[in-house]
Design an enzyme around this catalytic site. Structure first.
Site, short mmCIF file in Angstrom:
data_model
loop_
_atom_site.label_atom_id
_atom_site.label_comp_id
_atom_site.label_asym_id
_atom_site.label_seq_id
_atom_site.Cartn_x
_atom_site.Cartn_y
_atom_site.Cartn_z
N CYS A 123 0.83 -1.21 0.00
CA CYS A 123 0.00 0.00 0.00
C CYS A 123 0.86 1.25 0.00
CB CYS A 123 -0.92 -0.01 1.22
SG CYS A 123 -1.98 1.44 1.33
N CYS A 334 -4.96 4.26 -4.32
CA CYS A 334 -4.96 5.11 -3.14
C CYS A 334 -3.58 5.67 -2.83
CB CYS A 334 -5.47 4.30 -1.95
SG CYS A 334 -5.92 5.34 -0.57
#
Length: 345
Positions: A123, A334
């Site tokens: 991430c 993201c």
């Protein structure tokens, strides 16, 4: 003596707004009127609330304000996906994404923290670290701002941050988004994603109804420890037990998000272990091919591996959906837009 700070009305749940108005000696139904004006009609000043007395409007303006967000940057993909970057009052930034669906419907993906403390290896947001939690109004305002571009049908709390690491503000934001007199999202239209904070998962179930998505991404503790440090605190056995204990309505399933990473978790052995992990849980699986980004050595899976993995689950009566990648041309994963703009700053 300092003048008391005004309160942001969008930070108040219905109950809190009723209490706030009681200080003016006003009735409960006034709270419903205000909510309709703010969330139903999108007004940004008390002066526009023509069914309230002039005196009350002036009292409200003295004690409170209505925050209103405009994105600093908007990017639009060729597939209709829109990415928004919002600058917060303290200079920090967060992202939201509007994702077009079939039949002119749309889903908004919102953030709950500036950055994230969970440090998941795949991430990008995790590389920023955690700056702070978003306030209730900052969570709600993402939906309000995106809704200016057209109706929003579904909300997913899957943007920057771990929602259950900001549980109190997230619960209050959901209460506001659910208000019948306001934006009126049904509980079936909202999904909250967690990396697996077990005590907070069970606390969430006690406090408010919401669809639960669990970011799983591995079928052994060894691999999940490497991908998701939270697994060292709440290993798979404990996480899956919490999922089995999570109360579900008859129509509900827990969504398990599984990011497929080439050579890490995309083998048929992983698929076999996943079937065993999900035994006894009303589940569906979202298969998400890894979105490659600068700074990560992970690679997207090969199409044949994705198909074999999905087919194995489907053949064993597990609902397994391959999530279509959206916004590939606009930094839609993201943290990508924030990261790119922060690098320029």
């Amino acid at each position: 003596m300092d003048k008391p700070q005004r309160i942001d009305i969008k930070s108040l749940t219905f109950e809190a707004l009723v209490d706030f108005l009681s200080a003016f000696g006003k009735e409960k139904f006034r709270a419903r009127q205000i909510i309709r004006w703010i969330y139903g009609r999108g007004v940004t000043s008390f002066a526009e609330m023509t069914d309230l007395s002039k005196d009350l409007r002036e009292q409200l303006a003295e004690k409170a304000y209505i925050s209103d967000w405009t994105p600093e940057v908007t990017e639009t993909s060729s597939d209709g996906t829109k990415k928004y970057l919002f600058r917060l009052a303290d200079g920090q930034t967060v992202e939201s994404v509007r994702i077009p669906m079939e039949n002119d419907r749309s889903t908004v993906c919102i953030s709950t923290q500036v950055g994230c403390a969970m440090q998941c290896a795949f991430c990008l947001t995790g590389t920023f670290g955690l700056s702070r939690n978003l306030e209730t109004a900052e969570i709600v305002n993402q939906v309000c701002a995106v809704a200016k571009d057209g109706p929003v049908n579904n909300i997913v709390l899957m943007g920057m941050g771990e929602p259950l690491h900001n549980l109190d503000n997230v619960v209050d934001a959901l209460k506001i988004l659910y208000l019948d007199d306001g934006m009126g999202f049904g509980t079936r239209k909202v999904t909250l994603s967690t990396c697996g904070l077990v005590p907070e998962m069970l606390e969430l179930a006690k406090r408010i109804p919401v669809n639960l998505a669990v970011s799983l991404n591995a079928t052994t503790d060894e691999v999940r420890d490497r991908l998701m440090p939270v697994n060292r605190r709440y290993p798979l056995k404990e996480l899956m037990a919490a999922c089995r204990a999570y109360p579900l309505k008859p129509h509900q399933r827990i969504t398990f998000e599984y990011i497929l990473i080439r050579g890490v978790n995309d083998s048929l052995d992983d698929a076999k272990r996943l079937v065993k992990l999900l035994h006894g849980i009303k589940a569906k699986v979202n298969l998400i091919p890894f979105n490659e980004h600068a700074g990560s050595d992970f690679k997207a899976p090969m199409p044949a591996e994705i198909e074999a993995f999905q087919t194995y689950l489907l053949d064993r009566n597990i609902v397994a959906i391959r999530r279509a990648s959206k916004g590939q041309d606009i930094s839609a994963a993201c943290g990508q837009l924030k990261g790119r703009l922060d690098d320029k700053a």
